[in-house]
Design an enzyme around this catalytic site. Structure first.
Site, PDB file in Angstrom:
ATOM      1  N   TRP B 277       7.553  -7.877  -5.845  1.00 50.25           N
ATOM      2  CA  TRP B 277       6.948  -6.699  -6.445  1.00 50.25           C
ATOM      3  C   TRP B 277       7.777  -6.235  -7.657  1.00 50.25           C
ATOM      4  O   TRP B 277       7.739  -5.100  -8.036  1.00 50.25           O
ATOM      5  CB  TRP B 277       6.885  -5.568  -5.415  1.00 50.25           C
ATOM      6  CG  TRP B 277       5.813  -5.704  -4.383  1.00 50.25           C
ATOM      7  CD1 TRP B 277       4.612  -5.044  -4.378  1.00 50.25           C
ATOM      8  CD2 TRP B 277       5.813  -6.510  -3.202  1.00 50.25           C
ATOM      9  NE1 TRP B 277       3.879  -5.402  -3.272  1.00 50.25           N
ATOM     10  CE2 TRP B 277       4.578  -6.306  -2.531  1.00 50.25           C
ATOM     11  CE3 TRP B 277       6.725  -7.413  -2.641  1.00 50.25           C
ATOM     12  CZ2 TRP B 277       4.243  -6.941  -1.338  1.00 50.25           C
ATOM     13  CZ3 TRP B 277       6.399  -8.059  -1.454  1.00 50.25           C
ATOM     14  CH2 TRP B 277       5.172  -7.822  -0.812  1.00 50.25           C
ATOM     15  N   CYS B 313       0.178  -8.204  -1.434  1.00 50.31           N
ATOM     16  CA  CYS B 313      -0.584  -8.139  -0.180  1.00 50.31           C
ATOM     17  C   CYS B 313      -1.885  -8.926  -0.159  1.00 50.31           C
ATOM     18  O   CYS B 313      -2.193  -9.569   0.829  1.00 50.31           O
ATOM     19  CB  CYS B 313      -0.795  -6.687   0.259  1.00 50.31           C
ATOM     20  SG  CYS B 313      -1.969  -5.750  -0.736  1.00 50.31           S
ATOM     21  N   HIS B 372      -3.942  -1.392   0.633  1.00 53.65           N
ATOM     22  CA  HIS B 372      -3.164  -2.448   1.262  1.00 53.65           C
ATOM     23  C   HIS B 372      -4.148  -3.359   1.991  1.00 53.65           C
ATOM     24  O   HIS B 372      -5.095  -2.891   2.612  1.00 53.65           O
ATOM     25  CB  HIS B 372      -2.137  -1.857   2.236  1.00 53.65           C
ATOM     26  CG  HIS B 372      -1.350  -2.902   2.969  1.00 53.65           C
ATOM     27  ND1 HIS B 372      -0.723  -3.933   2.309  1.00 53.65           N
ATOM     28  CD2 HIS B 372      -1.095  -3.089   4.279  1.00 53.65           C
ATOM     29  CE1 HIS B 372      -0.126  -4.715   3.204  1.00 53.65           C
ATOM     30  NE2 HIS B 372      -0.335  -4.228   4.404  1.00 53.65           N
ATOM     31  N   ASP B 395      -1.058  -8.697  10.026  1.00 52.70           N
ATOM     32  CA  ASP B 395      -0.637  -8.351   8.673  1.00 52.70           C
ATOM     33  C   ASP B 395       0.602  -9.168   8.352  1.00 52.70           C
ATOM     34  O   ASP B 395       1.618  -9.064   9.036  1.00 52.70           O
ATOM     35  CB  ASP B 395      -0.319  -6.850   8.623  1.00 52.70           C
ATOM     36  CG  ASP B 395       0.003  -6.376   7.209  1.00 52.70           C
ATOM     37  OD1 ASP B 395       0.191  -7.208   6.309  1.00 52.70           O
ATOM     38  OD2 ASP B 395       0.076  -5.143   7.023  1.00 52.70           O
ATOM     39  N   ASN B 435      -2.630   6.953   9.835  1.00 47.06           N
ATOM     40  CA  ASN B 435      -2.649   8.327  10.337  1.00 47.06           C
ATOM     41  C   ASN B 435      -1.449   9.167   9.933  1.00 47.06           C
ATOM     42  O   ASN B 435      -1.303  10.283  10.418  1.00 47.06           O
ATOM     43  CB  ASN B 435      -2.738   8.303  11.866  1.00 47.06           C
ATOM     44  CG  ASN B 435      -4.095   7.824  12.347  1.00 47.06           C
ATOM     45  OD1 ASN B 435      -5.101   8.466  12.084  1.00 47.06           O
ATOM     46  ND2 ASN B 435      -4.123   6.687  12.996  1.00 47.06           N
ATOM     47  N   ASP B 437       0.857  11.739   8.042  1.00 48.66           N
ATOM     48  CA  ASP B 437       0.620  12.924   7.227  1.00 48.66           C
ATOM     49  C   ASP B 437       1.477  12.837   5.974  1.00 48.66           C
ATOM     50  O   ASP B 437       2.601  12.328   6.021  1.00 48.66           O
ATOM     51  CB  ASP B 437       1.004  14.181   8.010  1.00 48.66           C
ATOM     52  CG  ASP B 437       0.091  14.409   9.200  1.00 48.66           C
ATOM     53  OD1 ASP B 437      -0.996  13.785   9.237  1.00 48.66           O
ATOM     54  OD2 ASP B 437       0.463  15.188  10.086  1.00 48.66           O
ATOM     55  N   GLU B 484     -11.880  12.819  10.956  1.00 52.16           N
ATOM     56  CA  GLU B 484     -10.724  13.700  10.786  1.00 52.16           C
ATOM     57  C   GLU B 484     -11.042  15.091  11.344  1.00 52.16           C
ATOM     58  O   GLU B 484     -12.035  15.717  10.961  1.00 52.16           O
ATOM     59  CB  GLU B 484     -10.395  13.794   9.278  1.00 52.16           C
ATOM     60  CG  GLU B 484      -9.234  14.677   8.901  1.00 52.16           C
ATOM     61  CD  GLU B 484      -7.874  14.029   9.157  1.00 52.16           C
ATOM     62  OE1 GLU B 484      -7.813  12.790   9.236  1.00 52.16           O
ATOM     63  OE2 GLU B 484      -6.899  14.779   9.288  1.00 52.16           O
ATOM     64  N   TYR B 556       0.802  -0.402  -7.319  1.00 49.62           N
ATOM     65  CA  TYR B 556      -0.232  -0.185  -6.304  1.00 49.62           C
ATOM     66  C   TYR B 556       0.383   0.173  -4.962  1.00 49.62           C
ATOM     67  O   TYR B 556      -0.295   0.628  -4.058  1.00 49.62           O
ATOM     68  CB  TYR B 556      -1.153  -1.412  -6.191  1.00 49.62           C
ATOM     69  CG  TYR B 556      -0.681  -2.500  -5.266  1.00 49.62           C
ATOM     70  CD1 TYR B 556      -1.246  -2.662  -3.995  1.00 49.62           C
ATOM     71  CD2 TYR B 556       0.332  -3.384  -5.633  1.00 49.62           C
ATOM     72  CE1 TYR B 556      -0.816  -3.663  -3.148  1.00 49.62           C
ATOM     73  CE2 TYR B 556       0.764  -4.387  -4.798  1.00 49.62           C
ATOM     74  CZ  TYR B 556       0.189  -4.528  -3.552  1.00 49.62           C
ATOM     75  OH  TYR B 556       0.609  -5.540  -2.703  1.00 49.62           O
TER      76      TYR B 556
END
Lengths: 722, 722
Positions: B277, B313, B372, B395, B435, B437, B484, B556
Site C-alpha cells: 500500500w 484487497c 474492503h 478474507d 459494527n 463505532d 441499525e 482507499y
C-alpha cells in the site's frame, strides 16, 4: 496549505512483541512555547529526587514475596504504593506531575503499553487508576491500581514534572521497574479462583507430584516447579518474547495459555523443550533424568532462547506448570491413563494384529499412551458461554498441530464432558484422547483387515492430579466424563457426533457374554512373574476359548518395540463362571529388549470355539525399578550444616554405564549432578552432599538415578528445617 | 523369539504435505510363497494392456469440460467410468484385479491417500466404491465413485492383477492421473449449493465484477477469474503444497478455505501475493494494474512458489475467488463499504482531530476503509450447530493475525448477524469490520483526548456482490446486519458483549437534535467542485453552528496523506430547518497531493454556540478517472480476424510517465501489455490488437491503463462471438 510527507496507504502500526526491547523516552520534551503563553512562573521548578517502590511491603500485600527477584512484583487490580521524593514541597493544587509506566519498544496509550497517571493538578482517565495517599512535605505517597486486564510483564517507571515549558522526566532506572502479574486473588481478574487453599496449591506451591505408571498401579515422581527461583520469571517473559507474542495480547489469559502451550515445545517456534522419544539422548539430558523445571528454564534463558534437549510429556507438563504459576495463572498437572493418540482424527484407535496375533507395527498407526500428562488452567472464558469457564485443558506435548502449530487448548473441561466440541480450542482432540474406541483388527497378506473386537472402555480410564495440600492423588475423571454407558454419556456421544465427530460406522461391540482380561501383581524389573488371564463366561453355555497371548516391550506411548513372547492357551469355562489361566513370563526373555520406563504390553486374541466369535484385550504392565535411598544426618536447622546421603545398589547381572545421579532441593541447593562411568553388578554407589539451609520450613529433597539401561530411579525425602 | 529392530517410542507417522511428491509403487510385489500354497494355476496370467480414462464423456458428466487440462477431472461422490483392456477375456468369478488411486509420498489406506478397489473376485469396503458396468471380452468398464469427503487433488491411477505369486501393477502413466474436485452439485458434499443458477455463477463463471468506489457512488471493475485456464488448476494445488497443507486435510472444505485464506498472502508462508500500500510498485506490478487472476497464479507457479508483487484487497479477493472456484467451492467477492479496521480490538474506531480540526495522523491508529473486499464461500459447517452453515466469510488481505497467522475465516455470516462470536473462526474481527463505532476525539498538547462525537452508523454501510447472471450489484447488507437501531440489532449487540466484545464504555451518542453531513456530486479528477454541508436542526431553537471543514487526500484504506484545505464556516439554522453551506474545492489545491484511487476525505468538526455541544462527520469523495475506450472493428466470428482498438487521451496539464496498458480477454488472447514512456498533456495513445476467436459465445475484453500519476483507468467491452 502546509505540505507534508506522503504517508503510506496503510497505517504504520507496529506491534511490539518483546518485553526486552525498550523505548527510551526523552528526559525533556519541550512544548512549542511560541504558541503558548506561560501560565505560571517557572522559577524554582519542581524536580524528582527519588522514587521508592516500597518493594518489601508491596510484595507482602501482593503474595509475591517468594519471588527471588529484587524488583517490585505486583498483581493486577490491586493497589500498590510508591513514594516520590521531590526537591521541594509538593502542592497538589498547583503542581502537575505524571507517573508513567511503559512496556516495549512502541508504547502507546490506546494499546495499554503506555500508562500515564496524573498525580497533581490535571486529571487523567486511563484504565489504571491512582490516588495520592499522603503528602509529607517533599514526600508524596501514591497508590496505583493497574486495571484487571492489563498487560502482564515488566514495566519501566518514570515520574514526569509538567511545566509550561515542557515535560521533565526522571532518568531510566531499572531498580524502579515493576512486574505486573495475573491476580487469582481478585474477582475481577480473568484467572480468579475463589478458594485460598486452591491458590496456595495451584499458584504458590513450587514442589509437586506428577503421576505415572499404569491406572491400576499408580506411580508418581516429585517435580520441582521452582516458579519463584531467581531468573525464572525473566525466563518466562523471555519465552513470550522468543515466541513474538504481541504485548497487547499479554493481558489476555486465553492468549497467554494458548501461546504458552505452543511455546513449551520447540516445534514451529524455538520453544523451550525438544521432544525426544528415540531412546538416544546422548546430545542432551534424558527426559527421565530431570528433577524439575528451574534447570530447564534457566538453561533456555542463558542460551538466549535455544531449545533445551530433551523432554517427554511429564517434562513438558512440568515446565508449563511452572510457566503458568510464575505468571500467576492457577495450574495443575493432569495424568490421563490410557490416553488415545488418534492420528487419523476419527475417534478410533486401530490396533492391527498380524496373522499370528502379534501387534502389526507397520499397520498400527494409532497408539494408546500408557499415561499422558497435560495441564489444566483455571480461568474465565469471556469468549464462550459462561458454563465453559473454569478448568481448561492445555497440552504442550507436540502431538498434532492445532490450526497449523503444535499446541493444544485451552479447551473447556466442561465442554469436553458434554461433547460440545464446536467451541475453540481443540476440544475434538482432547475428546478423542478420552473417548476413542479401541478397535482390534486382524490383517491378512493382501492388506485386508477385519474387525476382531471393539473396546469402548479402554481409553481414558482414569484422570488424576495431585490433591490440594497433600501428596496423594485426586481422581478427576468425573470432571471429564459421565460414567461409561450412562444416559448422560450417551448424550455426550450424540452431541459429539452432531459436531462433526465421525459416526461409529464400524461393527457394533460384540455382545458375546464372554470377556477376557489380563492381570499381574506389582513386579520389579528383572523378576519372573505370572500373568493371569481371566476368562469370564456370563452365558448359559460352556465355552472353550482358544487364545493367543503375545508379549512385547513397549514405550509409555504404547508404541511396541520388540515381541518377546507368543503363547497359545486353551481354556474351557463353565456357564456363569470364571477361569484363570496362568502364563509364565521369564525375565530372561524380556530383559534383553527392555526400553525406558520398562513397560510390557500383552495382547490376547481369542476365539470362542462354540460360536466362532472373536475377542481381544490388552494390558500394560509397568515394571518397578530398584530403589534409590535418600537420608539426612542430623536435625535440619537454619544455618547449620546438614549431610545428605543418596545411595543405590545395582541388583542386576549387567553393568550400568554412564550413570547420572541428580540431587535437587528447592531453596536448599541448586541442582547437583554426579556421574559414574559404571556401576558393577551388585555394586553400590553413595553420594554425599553437605547443605546449609538458609530458611526454615518444609523442603523436599529429590534424588534421581538415570542411565540408558535403567531410567527413572527416583526417590524423595521431605525435611522440616527448624 | 524373533528379535526386531527397536523402534522409536513414538510412531513414525509422517504426514505427506505435497501433491507433487509421489510414491512409486513397485510394478511387482511378490508374496512370500514359502508360506502360501498356490491356489490356482498361474500360467497364461492376466495382464493389463491399456487404461482408458474416458476423459471427454466423464468431464461432460462432471461439469469439468471447461478446464483446459488434458487429464480426467471429476467431482467427488459422482461416478466416473474407466475402461480397462486386458490381455485376455476377464473372468469376474476367477480374476482378482485391483484398481488403485494414490496421492502423495506416503499413501496409506487409513488416511485416504491410498484407495484400493476390487473389481474381481475379492471384495473391498473402503470409502470409495466401484462396480463392474460392462465386460466385453478383454474390455472391462468400471464405475468408480469417490466418497463425498475424499481428498481433493491429483491421484495416480494403477491397475493391479493379483495372482498367488504376487501383485502385478501397471507402470506409471501420467495420462491416467485423475483430479478429484469438490462437488457443489452433490447433496452429500460439504460444498453442495442447491440452485443451478448459483452453481453457474459461483463455481462456473470465470469473469466477474468487483465493486469499489464509495457507498453512494458505487463503481466497479471487471476481473478475469480464469479458473479453467491452462495451468491454473495445477497452480492452485501448488499453493497448497507450498503451504504444506497435509493431504489428509484436503478433503475438508473448512480446512481448505481457512488455509487458502492464509496462502493467498505471502506473509508467514510464501503465499501467492505480496501486499503493498506504499505507492511504490516499481519492483512489481501495481495492484491497480492487474486485470485478472490467471496472470498472477501462472506467474506464481512458474516461479515455483515465489510470491507475486503486488496486491491490495480486490486483487487478494479476486485470486482467492479463482482458487476456490477452481477447486469447486462456491465463492463470491463481497465489497463492504466503510469497513473498519479495528487495530485495537475494542470495536471502536478512533478518529483523533488536532486542535485545528484536522485528522491527527500520529494519533489516529484505526482507519475506516473506503471499501474492503473479502470473499464468501458456501458450505456446511459440520463442526458448528446447523444454523451456521451457508455463506462463510474468508478474507486473505493481511490485516490482523488470526491465531498466529495472517488469515481470516471461515466465519459464518449468520453468526456475525446474530452476534454469536464464540464459534471459530474470527467472528470477532469480521463483526468489528461491520459494527465498529466511529469515535471522534480532540487531542491537546499534553496528549489528553476527549470525545467530540460518536457515530454508530458510519461503519458497514453497505455490502454488495455481483448479482447472479447479471453485471449489476446485489445488496447483501441484510445477510450481515439487522437494521441499525432495531430490536434485533440491539439483541445482536448484547450477544456480542456477552461473548467478550468490550462494552461501550465511552460517552453516549449526543442527542443534540442537530446533525451535519457532507455531500458532493460525481466529480472527475482535476475538476473544481462544490462540497455541500447540510446542517439539519430538528430542535425548536434556532442554532448557530461554528464549523471547521478540513480536506485531505486519502487512500482507499482511509489513511490520510496530505491536508490540502481548512475552512471555517458559520451557519445559523432556524428550528425544524436545514441549511446548506457550500464549500468551494479547487483542483489546484488537491491535485499536487493526489494519491492512487483519488479519494478526498473531508472531516467537519462543529460546535453549537447555544448549547456548547460538539458534533462531527466525515465523507470520502472518490474522484473519477478519465475514460479509456475499447472498440472492435467488424462482427466477431469464430476463426475470423477481429481488430480491437483501445484508446486514451491525457486530459491533464501534466505528462503521464511510464504508462502501462493492459488488454485481457479470457479465451481470446493471453494478457497483452503495452508500455508508453510518456503521454503528453492533451496527447492520445491508441493500441490495436488483432485477435482470432477460437470458440463462440460471450467474451469480455478488459482494457486498463495504469501509471503512478493515474491509477485504475479501466473499461470493458462484451462481445458475442458467432
Amino acid at each position: 496549505m502546509n505540505s507534508v510527507t506522503r504517508s503510506s496507504g496503510r497505517g504504520r502500526v507496529r506491534f511490539a512483541k518483546s518485553n526486552l526491547d525498550e523505548y527510551q523516552p526523552p528526559t525533556f520534551e519541550a512544548f512549542d512555547t511560541t504558541l503558548v503563553t506561560p501560565r505560571a512562573p517557572t522559577a524554582n521548578a519542581l524536580s524528582v529526587l527519588d522514587i521508592d517502590m516500597r518493594v518489601v511491603e508491596n510484595k507482602r500485600a501482593h503474595n509475591t514475596s517468594s519471588y527471588k527477584n529484587n524488583n517490585l512484583i505486583v498483581r493486577r487490580h490491586q493497589e500498590f504504593i510508591i513514594t516520590i521524593r521531590f526537591s521541594q514541597p509538593f502542592n497538589i493544587q498547583w503542581d502537575n506531575v505524571l507517573l508513567e509506566f511503559l512496556i516495549g519498544s512502541t508504547p502507546d496509550v490506546s494499546r495499554g503499553t503506555y500508562i500515564i497517571l496524573s498525580i497533581g493538578r490535571e486529571k487523567s482517565d486511563g484504565p489504571w487508576s491512582s490516588r495520592v495517599l499522603d503528602i509529607q512535605g517533599n514526600y508524596v505517597t501514591v497508590g496505583v491500581t493497574p486495571d484487571a486486564s492489563c498487560i502482564v510483564g515488566r514495566f519501566q517507571t518514570f515520574v514526569v514534572v509538567v511545566s509550561d515549558l515542557g515535560k521533565q522526566r526522571t532518568v531510566r532506572n531499572t531498580d524502579t521497574d515493576v512486574y505486573v502479574l495475573f491476580n487469582p486473588w481478585d474477582p475481577a481478574d480473568q484467572v480468579y479462583i475463589p478458594r485460598e487453599s486452591d491458590r496456595q496449591e495451584y499458584v504458590m506451591n513450587d514442589v509437586g507430584i506428577i503421576f505415572n505408571g499404569e491406572f491400576n498401579n499408580i506411580n508418581s515422581r516429585s517435580w520441582n516447579y521452582g516458579q519463584f527461583e531467581q531468573g525464572v520469571l525473566d525466563a518466562c517473559l523471555l519465552v513470550l518474547d522468543v515466541g513474538k507474542v504481541p504485548l497487547t495480547y499479554r493481558g489476555n489469559a486465553t492468549q497467554i495459555v494458548r501461546r504458552g502451550s505452543a511455546l513449551m515445545n520447540s516445534q514451529d517456534d524455538d520453544g523451550v523443550l525438544v521432544g525426544n522419544w528415540s531412546e538416544d539422548y546422548s546430545i542432551g539430558t534424558a527426559p527421565t533424568a530431570w528433577t524439575g523445571s528451574t534447570e530447564i528454564l534457566l538453561k533456555y534463558a542463558r542460551g538466549g532462547g535455544v531449545p533445551v534437549c530433551f523432554a517427554q510429556c511429564w517434562v513438558f507438563a512440568g515446565v508449563l506448570n511452572t510457566f503458568m504459576r510464575c505468571l500467576g495463572i492457577p495450574t495443575r498437572v493432569i495424568t490421563n491413563y490410557c490416553s488415545a493418540h488418534d492420528n487419523t482424527g476419527n475417534l478410533k484407535t486401530d490396533i492391527v494384529l498380524d496373522e499370528d496375533g502379534r501387534v502389526d507395527r507397520s499397520r498400527t498407526k494409532d497408539s494408546v499412551w500408557n499415561y499422558h500428562c497435560w495441564n489444566e488452567v483455571y480461568m474465565k472464558r469471556p469468549d464462550l458461554p459462561d458454563r465453559f469457564s473454569g478448568w481448561q485443558v492445555i497440552d504442550c506435548t507436540p502431538q498434532e498441530t492445532s490450526d497449523g502449530l503444535y499446541r493444544c487448548g485451552p479447551t473447556s473441561v466442561n465442554a469436553v464432558k458434554e461433547g460440545e466440541l464446536s467451541y475453540p480450542f481443540d476440544a475434538r482432540f482432547v475428546f478423542a484422547e478420552l473417548n476413542s474406541d479401541v478397535i482390534y483388527r486382524k490383517s491378512d497378506k493382501y492388506g485386508n483387515t477385519n474387525v476382531l473386537h471393539v473396546d469402548t472402555a479402554y481409553v481414558g480410564k482414569l484422570l488424576v492430579t495431585k490433591r490440594v495440600n497433600a501428596n496423594s492423588y485426586e481422581d478427576v475423571t468425573s470432571n471429564y466424563k459421565y460414567p461409561e454407558g450412562s444416559e448422560r454419556d450417551k448424550q455426550t456421544m450424540n452431541n459429539a457426533e452432531n459436531r462433526g465427530i465421525p459416526t461409529r460406522d464400524y461393527l457394533p461391540r460384540t455382545e458375546a457374554g464372554v470377556t477376557i482380561d489380563l492381570k499381574a501383581e506389582t513386579i520389579k524389573i528383572g523378576d519372573n512373574f505370572m500373568l493371569t488371564m481371566n476368562v469370564n463366561n456370563q452365558t448359559s453355555q460352556t465355552c472353550t476359548i482358544n487364545a493367543t497371548i503375545s508379549g512385547s516391550v513397549a514405550f509409555y506411548t504404547g508404541i511396541t518395540s520388540a515381541n518377546f513372547m507368543l503363547e497359545n492357551k486353551v481354556a474351557t469355562v463353565n456357564p456363569q463362571n470364571t477361569s484363570k489361566v496362568l502364563i509364565n513370563v521369564q525375565a530372561v526373555n524380556y530383559m534383553p529388549y527392555l526400553v525406558e520406563q520398562a513397560n510390557l504390553l500383552f495382547v490376547v486374541q481369542g476365539r470362542i470355539e462354540e460360536t466362532g466369535q472373536t475377542l481381544s484385550a490388552m494390558r500394560v504392565i509397568t515394571l518397578r525399578p530398584p530403589e534409590l535411598t535418600i537420608k539426612v544426618n542430623g536435625i535440619p536447622r537454619v544455618g547449620k550444616d546438614l549431610m545428605v546421603i543418596v545411595s543405590f545398589r545395582n541388583p542386576y547381572t549387567f553393568i550400568l554405564k554412564n550413570v547420572q545421579l541428580r540431587l535437587d532441593a528447592l531453596g536448599l541447593i541448586p541442582t547437583k549432578i554426579k556421574t559414574y562411568d559404571q556401576i558393577q553388578p551388585g555394586g553400590s554407589v553413595q553420594y554425599t552432599e553437605t547443605i546449609t539451609p538458609q530458611s526454615p520450613g518444609r523442603k523436599v529433597l529429590i534424588g534421581l538415578l538415570d542411565c540408558a539401561a535403567l531410567r527413572q530411579v527416583i526417590n524423595q525425602l521431605e525435611i522440616i528445617v527448624q
